[in-house]
Write an enzyme that holds these catalytic residues in place. Structure first.
Site, mmCIF file in Angstrom:
data_model
loop_
_atom_site.group_PDB
_atom_site.id
_atom_site.type_symbol
_atom_site.label_atom_id
_atom_site.label_comp_id
_atom_site.label_asym_id
_atom_site.label_seq_id
_atom_site.Cartn_x
_atom_site.Cartn_y
_atom_site.Cartn_z
ATOM 1 N N GLY A 40 83.851 47.836 96.474
ATOM 2 C CA GLY A 40 82.791 48.845 96.572
ATOM 3 C C GLY A 40 81.426 48.196 96.529
ATOM 4 O O GLY A 40 81.204 47.219 95.811
ATOM 5 N N LEU A 43 75.674 51.077 94.146
ATOM 6 C CA LEU A 43 74.737 50.438 93.218
ATOM 7 C C LEU A 43 75.451 49.468 92.285
ATOM 8 O O LEU A 43 74.993 48.348 92.073
ATOM 9 C CB LEU A 43 73.987 51.497 92.415
ATOM 10 N N ALA A 44 76.577 49.887 91.724
ATOM 11 C CA ALA A 44 77.273 49.009 90.790
ATOM 12 C C ALA A 44 77.832 47.787 91.509
ATOM 13 O O ALA A 44 77.628 46.643 91.085
ATOM 14 C CB ALA A 44 78.382 49.774 90.077
ATOM 15 N N HIS A 266 77.125 70.375 89.843
ATOM 16 C CA HIS A 266 75.671 70.331 89.930
ATOM 17 C C HIS A 266 75.128 71.704 90.303
ATOM 18 O O HIS A 266 75.614 72.336 91.234
ATOM 19 C CB HIS A 266 75.271 69.298 90.985
ATOM 20 N N SER A 284 68.150 68.133 95.342
ATOM 21 C CA SER A 284 67.880 67.364 94.131
ATOM 22 C C SER A 284 67.487 68.229 92.931
ATOM 23 O O SER A 284 66.747 69.190 93.045
ATOM 24 C CB SER A 284 66.747 66.386 94.393
ATOM 25 N N ARG A 330 72.582 70.058 83.489
ATOM 26 C CA ARG A 330 73.276 70.578 84.665
ATOM 27 C C ARG A 330 74.415 71.525 84.322
ATOM 28 O O ARG A 330 74.584 72.555 84.974
ATOM 29 C CB ARG A 330 73.821 69.398 85.465
ATOM 30 N N GLU A 446 80.234 54.655 88.407
ATOM 31 C CA GLU A 446 80.923 55.944 88.289
ATOM 32 C C GLU A 446 82.430 55.767 88.142
ATOM 33 O O GLU A 446 83.111 56.656 87.630
ATOM 34 C CB GLU A 446 80.602 56.832 89.508
ATOM 35 N N ARG A 456 76.744 64.387 82.534
ATOM 36 C CA ARG A 456 75.741 63.356 82.795
ATOM 37 C C ARG A 456 74.386 64.004 83.009
ATOM 38 O O ARG A 456 74.275 65.019 83.690
ATOM 39 C CB ARG A 456 76.128 62.559 84.036
#
Lengths: 658, 254, 222
Positions: A40, A43-44, A266, A284, A330, A446, A456
């Site tokens: 993957g 970001l991570a 969300h 957003s 959320r 994630e 979160r």
């Protein structure tokens, strides 16, 4: 099995420093001999691959997309939190830590969260140094905004495209390492199994999605940065390709799955418009900074939004939660929307939506702008025109997106929104070092379960992904690899690789040979419906029990009636999807089992049996203050392992945003 | 917004793999809702093909919200179809009417070979970034983020350039198959920021050299790229890259 | 920039096109100014004098070499670009709507350039050759004005010149501002000025040029 979270001893704020000070190191010459596989490139993954490449490890990075730049982190809109306190509004590492533990409804591990808050500031520094164009003030310094669940302004952002800018930053760092020869990139590749040798993860079997060939890759360690599994619900804000397969294969090879039922719904997404819907689009959370959420006071009111006078509107979040108003976390906002719609106050053709209204914000900003230019009694039309301009600068791309999808102009009419599956807090169980229960197998971002508890907070996912990749794994991985320097690269002719490849191949053949009558998509939709209806925003024992039985039936049907056209030795998107949906079906069952087991409400997990008198989630700390780490025991069979959660600093209380 | 349904004829490029020669297939889809996205209409078509025992049409797509840059269809003679500042996944069927025939082709460029049907290989873009589309800062080397104030105008311009999603529509639409808009967006973003200063000259020289190596055409300033770019990246970036290149190459000692 | 980069890199080619283009743009100003002397209506006296100066002054003749070198470079680079750009898309689109995103003339610089080249061959054979023959061949002062009068007495030559100037018009419409862009001169504030100047330049040059054959053909001059 007793789970060891490996949280370092000592005072909370010294744990990470102490750990870094005493962790084992690998010398530069040895790093060059060690190979690391990263699955993957979000970001991570991208940040981990880049950081490890910079350190000198030989990294192989894999992504199923055509380019690492397309990982779904790119779609994150709102921002990234960091305890910088640039706004002088009282923020600190402690507050970020506290807000995150509280926001997660006391189901996260304190040690991990504190470390996350500690490294958050360095992430912003690193990204700015990479050329990430964050929003700035006129003085040239970084701008911040606030996000749900907090009362300080600690969110850094780049218009509505923060994820894109951060990912492109990490991607460019990754490509730099590719150019330097430290990272080898395998795009359009999907990991289909972990190879275990002597109880340690030693490599993977990957499928080249262009020609269908299976490949064997050795690594001294394997890092799963493969994202979340929201697509188990079929409709979610995840990308079409986002899947659980890598994590699921690891789970079946011995990695425990932590809190699988913790799903984030969300609150601000564009509502479903029909059966054709293939995915949902998030608007957003930052919109809740300026937008006000309301429904008509009268049930089944079918007037146009603009025809409903002010006094007949119910700003239900402001009414129920005066302290946080539209900025409640959320999970709270989502449930409140569902409550209003279920009670018949929903709007739009489907009545499954609420309004997110910018009329007030436009007026407010317009007045400020007029004031700036010295006009203290501006005409209404001028105020609105100036206000629209300000709103366009802040949220323009989101408004455009809304208009493209719905055909309605959100500057004139309030947006219609409804909650949708967005993020999964659950994931592979990892210890403080991000290592799963399989030695040498790590999970970042994630894909792991660790930092967000049962809910979160906004702008924390980007923070966690980059924290894990840039600033945690470079230290913790060394602690493992320091003992591996004597392990020479294992030849992929090793029987363990051959066996794993054969198993993968057998499964592919099995899928291809079913030659049934129902498409993969159809099974996925059916799974999604079961999950959303019975393991979605509200869950109860009866529904979950039914869901488990239904999923087991669906699984049988899938393996006897799925239809996959084409050949396995070529690009075959249906085969790719079939493998993923097969894994989603198994995961769905585990999610329901976990949700059934957790007979309390916490964060995004709302058990109808456990609520306060006014309908808020009610935790049961005496019985459920633990991480549920599920161990795979065979087909439809799992064993529950509990990691008790201890709270030294933040004392669990009933969350209140009133 | 008025909703309606439509029947359509689709003429789609089919190609088994990169070696095979392709051809157009004609399909019809019925009862398509104007609220569907273009790719959802393709989902319907693919389900139909699977049902009748045929192979579904392969196409790249992922986020379906206009940001990942994966989707890449040349629809009725325009990249990402008739809407401006838009990606294929965000194109909705209300752009079409009942009875329309829609032609769908892959990006056509020597540097983007077709892999299958509508899927092309855009690896050239990654290799251009590898040639210099980054700032060489190792993790942990950074100074405080606010240590270096940046003129808001420049930061905003850098952001506009950085909003490129790397979809390749600029190459697809350019009559010369030029990648200048893509390359210049990255060059501009990093040239505008003080962090990009140390590698400013080598970056533009190396990225342009890689761009040329990949077999893209040359820019002749038709500005079709800007008109078709889903993110509206400005050709002012191309001018900036030209300046950067001129400055860098004139000043270069080799 | 190394010489190699200047001629082989994509951006180098753009620069040579733009530089030589600019040079040609400047040349056209000189050319049209001198030729416009015919409109002084003095029987070509001033015009012939200036023309004589231009063909005999050694600085001008030196610059002439530069002009031809620039022109040839412009043509060669243009052809190379055309070839490379065509090769960059081996399979063409079945359905293409370029009119949705760009002007026809910006996409047709190769075609317009080719027309101009053909025109130029004719134009040089009409006037340039005669001038050179006069320069080296005899001591009789060359009456270019009369040569123009004679050449433009045929309608098909006038028609050919009109077509040539129209090609020039569209070539300049794109080329003028394109040269600025290629050299990196694209600025929010100055861009409208450049575009206006380009339009003004193109219109003035082309109108003046087109008036010349017409003026002779219809006997507007004394």
């Amino acid at each position: 099995m007793a789970l060891d979270s490996k949280i370092p001893a000592g005072e909370m704020k010294e744990k990470w420093n102490d750990y870094k000070g005493h962790v084992k190191l690998v010398n530069p010459a040895n790093k060059r001999k060690l190979e690391v596989i990263v699955i993957g490139t979000g970001l991570a993954g991208a940040s981990a691959a880049a950081a490890l490449g910079e350190m000198g490890y030989q990294v192989k990075a894999f992504c199923f997309q055509d380019s690492p730049r397309r990982a779904h982190s790119i779609a994150a809109q709102g921002g990234i939190n960091a305890a910088k306190n640039y706004q002088n509004d009282g923020d600190s590492v402690f507050r970020l830590f506290y807000d995150t533990v509280k926001g997660g409804d006391y189901r996260a591990r304190e040690g991990n969260v504190h470390r996350l808050a500690e490294v958050s500031a360095a992430i912003i520094d690193q990204c700015v140094a990479q050329g990430v164009p964050f929003a700035r003030e006129y003085g040239g310094l970084l701008s911040n905004r606030s996000f749900g669940g907090t009362q300080v302004q600690r969110t850094f952002y780049a218009a509505g495209q923060t994820g894109q800018q951060l990912l492109l930053g990490a991607y460019s760092a990754l490509e730099r390492q590719v150019a330097l020869g430290n990272v080898t990139m395998y795009s359009r590749h999907e990991m289909l199994d972990v190879v275990m040798i002597d109880g340690k993860a030693r490599g993977i079997i990957a499928r080249d999605l262009v020609n269908g060939k299976l490949e064997r890759h050795f690594g001294h360690a394997v890092l799963l940065c493969s994202g979340g599994y929201g697509n188990v619900f079929y409709l979610s804000t995840n990308a079409m390709g986002s899947n659980v397969t890598a994590a699921w294969k690891a789970h079946k090879k011995g990695a425990f799955f932590g809190n699988p039922c913790f799903t984030q719904i969300h609150p601000t997404c564009i509502p479903v418009s029909g059966d054709h819907q293939s995915k949902l689009t998030l608007m957003s959370e930052s919109l809740r900074n300026d937008g006000r959420i309301w429904v008509p006071k009268q049930a089944n009111d079918s007037r146009k939004a603009t025809d409903i006078p002010e006094e007949e509107r119910d700003y239900y979040l402001e009414r129920r939660y005066p302290a946080f108003g539209n900025l409640v976390p959320r999970d709270v906002a989502s449930r409140a929307a569902k409550e209003r719609c279920d009670a018949g106050f929903g709007v739009g053709t489907t009545k499954m939506a609420v309004y997110l209204d910018f009329a007030d914000a436009i007026k407010r900003y317009g007045k400020i702008e007029a004031g700036k230019s010295g006009n203290h009694s501006p005409a209404e039309a001028d105020v609105i025109a100036m206000g629209k301009k300000v709103v366009a600068e802040k949220y323009g791309n989101l408004f455009e997106m809304y208009e493209k999808i719905t055909g309605e102009n959100p500057y004139e009419l309030p947006m219609r929104i409804y909650p949708a599956v967005h993020y999964t807090m659950g994931g592979l169980w990892v210890d403080y070092e991000l290592q799963t229960t399989v030695p040498g197998l790590y999970a970042l971002g994630e894909a792991n379960f660790s930092d967000h508890g049962a809910n979160r907070l906004g702008a924390s996912a980007l923070m966690q992904g980059l924290a894990d990749g840039y600033f945690v794994i470079p230290y913790t991985l060394g602690n493992y690899l320091a003992d591996e320097i004597r392990t020479a690269a294992i030849n992929t002719d090793h029987p363990a690789f051959a066996d794993a490849e054969k198993a993968v191949n057998d499964r592919i053949n099995q899928l291809m040979n079913i030659k049934g009558n129902e498409s993969v998509e159809s099974f996925h939709k059916r799974l999604g419906k079961i999950m959303w209806d019975k393991c979605g925003m509200a869950r109860n024992a009866q529904g979950l029990t039914q869901a488990i039985a239904e999923i087991q039936r669906l699984k049988k049907e899938f393996w006897s009636n799925v239809k996959i056209p084409g050949d396995k030795n070529e690009m075959n998107t249906e085969l790719d999807k079939a493998g993923r949906v097969a894994d989603f079906i198994e995961l769905g069952e585990l999610m329901c089992i976990d949700a059934l087991n957790r007979n309390e409400s916490c964060g995004g997990h709302f058990r109808e049996e456990s609520q306060t008198e006014d309908g808020e989630a009610k935790r049961d700390d005496d019985n459920y203050s633990y991480v549920a780490a599920w161990e795979y025991k065979g087909d439809s069979s799992w064993e529950l392992n509990k990691e008790p959660l201890e709270f030294e600093i933040v004392k669990p209380t009933q969350r209140s945003y009133k | 917004m008025e909703h309606y349904h439509m029947n359509l004829t689709l003429k789609v490029w089919r190609q088994k793999n990169s070696q095979a020669s392709g051809n157009f297939d004609t399909h019809s889809v019925k009862n398509i809702s104007s609220e569907m996205s273009f790719l959802e209409m393709f989902d319907v078509l693919n389900e139909q093909l699977i049902e009748s025992g045929k192979e579904p049409i392969a196409f790249d797509h992922d986020c379906r919200e206009g940001i990942c840059g994966a989707c890449s269809m040349y629809i009725d003679g325009q990249p990402h179809g008739p809407w401006q500042k838009n990606t294929t996944c965000q194109l909705h069927m209300r752009a079409f009417k009942d009875g329309d025939t829609i032609v769908v082709e892959p990006w056509r460029s020597k540097a983007f070979p077709v892999i299958k049907d509508l899927v092309v290989d855009r690896g050239a873009f990654d290799r251009i970034i590898q040639a210099g589309g980054y700032i060489s800062v190792n993790t942990g080397n950074a100074v405080d983020a606010n240590a270096l104030p940046i003129d808001k105008k420049k930061a905003d311009d850098a952001f506009d350039a950085a909003s490129c999603i790397g979809c390749g529509a600029c190459v697809a639409t350019c009559k010369n198959g030029s990648a200048m808009l893509f390359v210049s967006a990255k060059v501009s973003q990093l040239a505008l920021l003080p962090q990009g200063e140390p590698e400013r000259q080598s970056r533009v020289l190396n990225m342009v050299a890689q761009m040329d190596k990949e077999g893209f055409g040359n820019c002749t300033n038709t500005y079709a790229c800007e008109a078709e770019c889903p993110k509206g990246i400005s050709v002012a970036n191309i001018a900036r890259m030209n300046r950067e290149y001129l400055g860098a190459s004139l000043g270069s000692e080799d | 920039m190394t010489w190699k980069q200047l001629f082989t890199s994509s951006l180098g080619k753009k620069f040579t096109m733009a530089f030589t283009g600019f040079f040609l743009i400047l040349f056209l100003i000189v050319h049209v100014t001198i030729n416009a002397c015919i409109f002084l209506n003095d029987g070509g006296q001033t015009y012939n004098t200036v023309a004589h100066f231009m063909s005999h002054n050694w600085i001008v003749r030196f610059l002439e070499i530069g002009l031809f070198a620039g022109l040839i470079l412009h043509i060669i680079q243009g052809l190379v670009l055309w070839k490379q750009n065509r090769d960059a898309r081996p399979i063409k689109y079945y359905s293409n709507k370029p009119e949705k995103n760009s002007t026809w003339y910006s996409r047709s610089m190769g075609l317009l350039g080719t027309l101009l080249l053909l025109f130029l061959v004719m134009h040089l054979s009409h006037f340039y050759v005669g001038t050179k023959v006069a320069l080296y061949g005899g001591d009789q002062p060359h009456n270019l004005y009369n040569e123009m009068r004679e050449t433009f007495s045929y309608w098909w030559i006038v028609a050919a010149y009109i077509i040539g100037v129209i090609a020039l018009f569209w070539h300049l419409m794109h080329g003028f501002q394109s040269a600025f862009q290629s050299l990196g001169l694209n600025h929010k504030r100055y861009r409208p000025i450049i575009q206006a100047a380009g339009l003004g330049y193109t219109v003035i040059i082309c109108v003046l040029f087109i008036l010349m054959p017409l003026a002779f053909y219809f006997n507007w001059l004394a």
